[in-house]
Scaffold this active site. Structure first.
Site, PDB file in Angstrom:
ATOM      1  N   CYS A 190       0.801  -1.171  -0.104  1.00  6.93           N
ATOM      2  CA  CYS A 190      -0.025  -0.069   0.052  1.00  6.93           C
ATOM      3  C   CYS A 190       0.951   1.251  -0.018  1.00  6.93           C
ATOM      4  CB  CYS A 190      -0.921   0.069   1.284  1.00  6.93           C
ATOM      5  SG  CYS A 190      -2.156   1.517   1.341  1.00  6.93           S
ATOM      6  N   ASP A 201       0.301   3.840   1.709  1.00  2.00           N
ATOM      7  CA  ASP A 201       0.356   4.352   3.181  1.00  2.00           C
ATOM      8  C   ASP A 201       1.831   4.744   3.469  1.00  2.00           C
ATOM      9  OD1 ASP A 201       0.255   4.710   6.168  1.00  2.00           O
ATOM     10  OD2 ASP A 201      -1.992   3.902   5.711  1.00  2.00           O
ATOM     11  N   ARG A 236       2.803   5.207   6.324  1.00  2.00           N
ATOM     12  CA  ARG A 236       3.255   4.282   7.747  1.00  2.00           C
ATOM     13  C   ARG A 236       3.800   2.885   7.297  1.00  2.00           C
ATOM     14  NH1 ARG A 236      -2.525   4.567  10.392  1.00  2.00           N
ATOM     15  NH2 ARG A 236      -3.009   4.074   8.137  1.00  2.00           N
ATOM     16  N   HIS A 247      -2.014  -4.024   5.143  1.00  2.00           N
ATOM     17  CA  HIS A 247      -1.545  -3.587   6.464  1.00  2.00           C
ATOM     18  C   HIS A 247      -2.889  -3.131   7.097  1.00  2.00           C
ATOM     19  CE1 HIS A 247      -2.438   0.831   5.924  1.00  2.00           C
ATOM     20  NE2 HIS A 247      -2.204   0.377   4.702  1.00  2.00           N
ATOM     21  N   CYS A 296      -5.942  -0.256   6.924  1.00  2.00           N
ATOM     22  CA  CYS A 296      -5.665   0.454   5.719  1.00  2.00           C
ATOM     23  C   CYS A 296      -6.879   1.541   5.353  1.00  2.00           C
ATOM     24  CB  CYS A 296      -5.538  -0.701   4.763  1.00  2.00           C
ATOM     25  SG  CYS A 296      -5.409   0.151   2.971  1.00  2.00           S
TER      26      CYS A 296
HETATM   27 CO    CO Z   1      -3.148   1.191   2.974  1.00  2.00          CO
END
Ligand code: CO
Length: 210
Positions: free
Chosen positions: A40, A42, A44, A96, A99
């Site tokens: 992803c 993302d 993080r 994750h 998400c």
């Molecule tokens: Co995500």
């Protein structure tokens, strides 16, 4: 503009060459990563960092909700190049918990490109609606959809010509479905596929190993 980032970059580059003077010289001419990471976008979940790999060691593709849509030329090109040219031995598809893309898929109300992109994740949700609904709360629903999504995307990936051809040619290649827990930074295996896996025999996508 962004002088702080450039200063950090200079310090990082200096640090790398202090530890290993040949570091950039070695990477200049070729890359030979053993792993392809599909994850992803993302912030993080920084791929190299969470598995402790240096530049040159991980070929990376990231998108919203780590999807593997069979009509997406970007993802398909990355996969083809990684498997056929770089000859990676492992393809890791990692979702994750928590998400945002998966949450948006569940909540709906998205518009424009994001809405079109998430169509693939909505299909997964519809196929597993009962299981998702049975989870006790919203966080658990999101996290279960994250996991089911990883397994479904990996199964789609496994059926692609690029992968089936590599399996048929007995190349060393393993596919891994992982989920990363942003609460403690740990990775868990959800599904593993190799040349001997009976994809048609997987009635449900969640042949969970761990
Ligand atoms: Co995500």
């Amino acid at each position: 503009m962004l002088e702080d980032l450039k200063a950090k970059n200079a310090a990082w580059s200096r640090g790398k060459t202090e530890v290993d003077p040949q570091f950039f010289k070695r990477l200049e001419n070729q890359q030979s990563p053993e792993y392809l990471w599909i994850g992803c976008s993302d912030s993080r979940v920084p791929a190299n960092e969470i598995v402790g790999l240096d530049p040159g060691e991980l070929f990376v593709h990231r998108n919203v909700a780590n999807l593997a849509p069979p009509q997406d030329a970007n993802y398909l090109s990355v996969l083809q190049f990684a498997v056929d040219v770089l000859k990676v031995r492992h393809v890791i598809l990692c979702g994750h918990h928590g998400c945002g893309g998966v949450l948006a898929t569940m909540e709906g109300g998205t518009q424009g490109p994001v809405d079109r992109w998430l169509a693939n994740a909505r299909d997964v949700l519809h196929r597993h609606q009962d299981e998702i609904d049975a989870q006790p709360d919203q966080a658990a629903k999101v996290n279960r959809l994250v996991e089911v999504n990883v397994m479904e995307q990996l199964r789609h990936l496994a059926r692609l010509d690029t992968i089936q051809k590599a399996f048929a040619e007995k190349r060393e290649l393993w596919l891994h479905g992982w989920v990363y827990d942003i609460r403690d930074g740990h990775i868990k295996t959800l599904l593993e596929i190799d040349a001997d896996t009976d994809l048609d025999g997987m009635v449900r996508p969640d042949k969970v190993l761990v």
